[in-house]
Design a protein around this motif. Sequence first.
Motif, PDB file in Angstrom:
ATOM      1  N   LEU A  22       0.972  -1.126   0.169  1.00 28.39           N
ATOM      2  CA  LEU A  22       0.205   0.040  -0.107  1.00 28.39           C
ATOM      3  C   LEU A  22       0.961   1.324   0.023  1.00 28.39           C
ATOM      4  O   LEU A  22       1.912   1.138   0.254  1.00 28.39           O
ATOM      5  N   GLU A  23       0.154   2.306  -0.132  1.00 30.11           N
ATOM      6  CA  GLU A  23       0.915   3.742  -0.195  1.00 30.11           C
ATOM      7  C   GLU A  23       0.149   4.514   0.733  1.00 30.11           C
ATOM      8  O   GLU A  23      -1.163   4.457   0.775  1.00 30.11           O
ATOM      9  N   ILE A  24       0.807   5.364   1.617  1.00 27.81           N
ATOM     10  CA  ILE A  24       0.265   5.968   2.793  1.00 27.81           C
ATOM     11  C   ILE A  24       0.897   7.559   2.536  1.00 27.81           C
ATOM     12  O   ILE A  24       1.885   7.823   2.461  1.00 27.81           O
ATOM     13  N   MET A  25      -0.242   8.523   2.807  1.00 26.63           N
ATOM     14  CA  MET A  25       0.545   9.757   3.003  1.00 26.63           C
ATOM     15  C   MET A  25      -0.398  10.690   4.089  1.00 26.63           C
ATOM     16  O   MET A  25      -1.776  10.359   4.279  1.00 26.63           O
ATOM     17  N   LEU A  26       0.270  11.283   4.835  1.00 26.14           N
ATOM     18  CA  LEU A  26      -0.175  11.986   6.004  1.00 26.14           C
ATOM     19  C   LEU A  26      -0.122  13.225   5.830  1.00 26.14           C
ATOM     20  O   LEU A  26       0.995  13.816   5.588  1.00 26.14           O
ATOM     21  N   THR A  27      -1.315  14.203   5.982  1.00 21.58           N
ATOM     22  CA  THR A  27      -1.094  15.769   5.867  1.00 21.58           C
ATOM     23  C   THR A  27      -1.806  16.194   6.842  1.00 21.58           C
ATOM     24  O   THR A  27      -2.467  15.595   7.771  1.00 21.58           O
ATOM     25  N   ASP A  28      -1.528  17.604   7.285  1.00 22.60           N
ATOM     26  CA  ASP A  28      -2.186  18.212   8.241  1.00 22.60           C
ATOM     27  C   ASP A  28      -3.661  18.902   7.900  1.00 22.60           C
ATOM     28  O   ASP A  28      -3.870  18.595   6.265  1.00 22.60           O
ATOM     29  N   GLU A  29      -4.305  19.777   8.209  1.00 24.61           N
ATOM     30  CA  GLU A  29      -5.495  20.305   7.442  1.00 24.61           C
ATOM     31  C   GLU A  29      -5.211  21.132   6.638  1.00 24.61           C
ATOM     32  O   GLU A  29      -6.271  21.443   5.608  1.00 24.61           O
ATOM     33  N   TYR A  30      -4.166  21.819   6.460  1.00 22.51           N
ATOM     34  CA  TYR A  30      -3.839  22.650   5.388  1.00 22.51           C
ATOM     35  C   TYR A  30      -3.241  21.996   4.064  1.00 22.51           C
ATOM     36  O   TYR A  30      -2.820  22.540   3.011  1.00 22.51           O
ATOM     37  N   GLY A  31      -2.982  20.659   4.180  1.00 24.74           N
ATOM     38  CA  GLY A  31      -2.481  20.027   2.933  1.00 24.74           C
ATOM     39  C   GLY A  31      -0.945  19.590   3.061  1.00 24.74           C
ATOM     40  O   GLY A  31      -0.473  19.235   2.041  1.00 24.74           O
ATOM     41  N   SER A  32      -0.509  20.055   3.941  1.00 28.17           N
ATOM     42  CA  SER A  32       1.144  19.971   4.190  1.00 28.17           C
ATOM     43  C   SER A  32       1.607  18.476   4.329  1.00 28.17           C
ATOM     44  O   SER A  32       0.686  18.063   5.431  1.00 28.17           O
TER      45      SER A  32
ATOM     46  N   GLY B 256      -4.703  16.789  19.756  1.00 31.79           N
ATOM     47  CA  GLY B 256      -5.624  17.467  19.129  1.00 31.79           C
ATOM     48  C   GLY B 256      -5.193  17.938  17.553  1.00 31.79           C
ATOM     49  O   GLY B 256      -6.205  18.727  16.858  1.00 31.79           O
ATOM     50  N   GLU B 257      -4.242  17.509  17.101  1.00 33.10           N
ATOM     51  CA  GLU B 257      -3.948  17.979  15.679  1.00 33.10           C
ATOM     52  C   GLU B 257      -4.799  17.245  14.682  1.00 33.10           C
ATOM     53  O   GLU B 257      -4.705  16.209  14.744  1.00 33.10           O
ATOM     54  N   SER B 258      -5.240  18.038  13.610  1.00 38.69           N
ATOM     55  CA  SER B 258      -6.092  17.510  12.629  1.00 38.69           C
ATOM     56  C   SER B 258      -5.169  16.544  11.555  1.00 38.69           C
ATOM     57  O   SER B 258      -4.263  17.284  11.141  1.00 38.69           O
ATOM     58  N   ARG B 259      -5.775  15.651  11.231  1.00 41.46           N
ATOM     59  CA  ARG B 259      -4.897  14.803  10.261  1.00 41.46           C
ATOM     60  C   ARG B 259      -5.627  14.378   9.043  1.00 41.46           C
ATOM     61  O   ARG B 259      -6.742  13.909   9.240  1.00 41.46           O
ATOM     62  N   MET B 260      -5.091  14.113   8.100  1.00 41.48           N
ATOM     63  CA  MET B 260      -5.708  13.685   6.672  1.00 41.48           C
ATOM     64  C   MET B 260      -4.820  12.433   6.127  1.00 41.48           C
ATOM     65  O   MET B 260      -3.651  12.454   6.074  1.00 41.48           O
ATOM     66  N   ILE B 261      -5.455  11.076   6.188  1.00 39.00           N
ATOM     67  CA  ILE B 261      -4.656   9.865   6.084  1.00 39.00           C
ATOM     68  C   ILE B 261      -5.166   9.726   4.542  1.00 39.00           C
ATOM     69  O   ILE B 261      -6.641   9.622   4.419  1.00 39.00           O
ATOM     70  N   VAL B 262      -4.162   9.673   3.644  1.00 37.67           N
ATOM     71  CA  VAL B 262      -4.574   8.908   2.235  1.00 37.67           C
ATOM     72  C   VAL B 262      -3.991   7.742   2.005  1.00 37.67           C
ATOM     73  O   VAL B 262      -2.514   7.566   2.245  1.00 37.67           O
ATOM     74  N   LEU B 263      -4.924   6.630   1.691  1.00 35.63           N
ATOM     75  CA  LEU B 263      -4.260   5.475   1.729  1.00 35.63           C
ATOM     76  C   LEU B 263      -4.549   4.868   0.192  1.00 35.63           C
ATOM     77  O   LEU B 263      -5.675   4.903  -0.319  1.00 35.63           O
ATOM     78  N   THR B 264      -3.438   4.495  -0.395  1.00 27.76           N
ATOM     79  CA  THR B 264      -3.708   3.854  -1.977  1.00 27.76           C
ATOM     80  C   THR B 264      -3.513   2.433  -1.992  1.00 27.76           C
ATOM     81  O   THR B 264      -2.339   2.198  -1.440  1.00 27.76           O
ATOM     82  N   ALA B 265      -4.291   1.866  -2.791  1.00 29.51           N
ATOM     83  CA  ALA B 265      -4.043   0.306  -3.043  1.00 29.51           C
ATOM     84  C   ALA B 265      -4.143   0.048  -4.401  1.00 29.51           C
ATOM     85  O   ALA B 265      -5.169   0.192  -4.724  1.00 29.51           O
ATOM     86  N   GLU B 266      -3.054  -0.648  -5.067  1.00 30.72           N
ATOM     87  CA  GLU B 266      -3.245  -0.871  -6.263  1.00 30.72           C
ATOM     88  C   GLU B 266      -3.975  -2.202  -6.412  1.00 30.72           C
ATOM     89  O   GLU B 266      -4.129  -3.135  -5.843  1.00 30.72           O
ATOM     90  N   LEU B 267      -4.810  -2.163  -7.416  1.00 31.88           N
ATOM     91  CA  LEU B 267      -5.884  -3.320  -7.856  1.00 31.88           C
ATOM     92  C   LEU B 267      -5.100  -4.194  -9.034  1.00 31.88           C
ATOM     93  O   LEU B 267      -5.102  -3.279 -10.419  1.00 31.88           O
ATOM     94  N   THR B 268      -4.695  -5.109  -8.731  1.00 31.16           N
ATOM     95  CA  THR B 268      -3.958  -6.037  -9.761  1.00 31.16           C
ATOM     96  C   THR B 268      -4.903  -6.333 -11.139  1.00 31.16           C
ATOM     97  O   THR B 268      -6.110  -6.917 -10.385  1.00 31.16           O
TER      98      THR B 268
END
Length: 518
Positions: A122-132, A199-211
């Motif tokens: 899988l691939e994971i990306m973690l950002t704050d509420e501002y997209g950083s 208390g910090e907001s987080r956005m978790i983006v998870l991608t999984a490849e479909l073979t």
Amino acid sequence: MNAENELVTVVSDAVENSAADDASSKKEKFKFNLFGRKDGQKEKTRKPKKRYHIRTQLLWGFGLFTVIILALLWIFQIALLNPFYKLIKKSEVRHTMSEVVESLDDDDYIEELMDLCRDRNLEIMLTDEYGSKIVSIVNGRSDFFDMLGSDMACKIYSKVSNSGGEEIFTLDGKNPHGIYGTQSDESFVYIKLCSNSAGESRMIVLTAELTPVDATRNTLEILLLAISVVMILMSVVLAVVLSRGISRPIESINESAKKLAGGDYETEFREFGSKETCELADTLNFTRKELGKVESLRRELIANVSHDLRTPLTMIKGYSEVMRDIPGENTPQNVQVIIDETERLTGLVNDMLDISKLETGNMKIDPSLMNLTQSIKAILHRYDKLSDYRFTFDYDEEIWVVADELKISQVVYNLVNNALTYTGDDKSISIKQERRGDRVRVSVTDTGEGIEQDKIQNIWDRYYKVDKAHKRAQKGTGLGLSIVKKILDLHGGAYGVVSTLGVGSTFWFELNVAENNE
Ligand code: ADP
């Protein structure tokens, strides 16, 4: 020719004629129809129902089974392969997301995320509420995360936040955020908003490849084709082998049954195949033997009865004619012959009527309290005229029973008559009555030749005579003991015989003693 000679000629002519008729009747072939139909009489016409061979039925059954199995395999392995795969992948992604959320507060969460990404591809990306971007873990394919700049991430954050805090979509077409996948492969994207313990907001983006499953599906298709061919062939072979195994014994039994129905009682039912068919063949072999016995008894009966009826009838006719035609022959002796022969005939007919009534269940017993001892005495009294014979009656007390007096007298008569017929030269017959608990046993003993052990069990059968050639046995009909048996069965009584060759036989029966208040 004097009158006496004439009488002898008339009688012997008549007996000869009857013997000739007898012989021809013996030769007659009796056909026994299993279904109780007369020859030529057909069964009522019923609408014929189409019947199939076991082989055809098994072929259809196996064919249907194979088709169903193959259809299920094709549906699940080929048609539903892709949707199933996606479903499983989606649930795996959701599961991983919950693990990622849990690990955010751990000190070494970055290592944990890396492990998750490596193990589950899988691939994971973690950002704050501002997209950083805070963390971005990729497995060689960074297209999506690369093109996800902080502005777009910030926009996605607010969109997802408005739509409930989580979203899952695929990158194969236009998705809700206007993001196009640049990878050639299809992927799941799962976005979830959360906050850590600080208390910090987080956005978790998870991608999984479909073979892509196309290649797998193609391979499975070829495999399934081969399996289908093998299964169809196997089902045909199995159906043929099994149907042969099942139908061959049945066909053989059927063949023998047809022969049996045609009156061939020698035909053998072969025992082979399954347990059930062996048992069926065994039962039919038993039935065949029993039918054979009944048939030979029937033939014997017809021969015996025609002989037994004709002889006295011939005698009566002969003597009557002589008495009519020859003056001086109307003597008391000749009349006595006619009376004796008439009595013989009456006895025979009565026995036959009794046994048929008893066997069809038409004869009912009429029990009442009776003095068994007095009843036996009265019967023996009638034998007083036979001064050559010595009768002894041994009893301790008078015993009462609840029984049908007429029928029980018939039992005693039959046993005493047999003893009289078969007893030895000393011409003695002893009758004994003894109490055994709440039962009374009456036994009739003679000093005759006795009965062979292997014949004893048959003497209670209808028309059975141990030694048909025996001069004395020719008198009887073979019905006496079967009448005894039936009457005692109706009374719930017991009976039996103890016999020793050369010493004599003791026939006995037992009844319940009536209590005082009965
Ligand atoms: P039947 O009218 O021929 O006597 P039963 O049914 O009374 O017929 O007897 C059957 C056969 O049993 C007889 O034919 C005879 O062979 C045998 N049997 C009956 N009673 C005796 C006896 N007391 N002693 C020897 N054999 C007997």
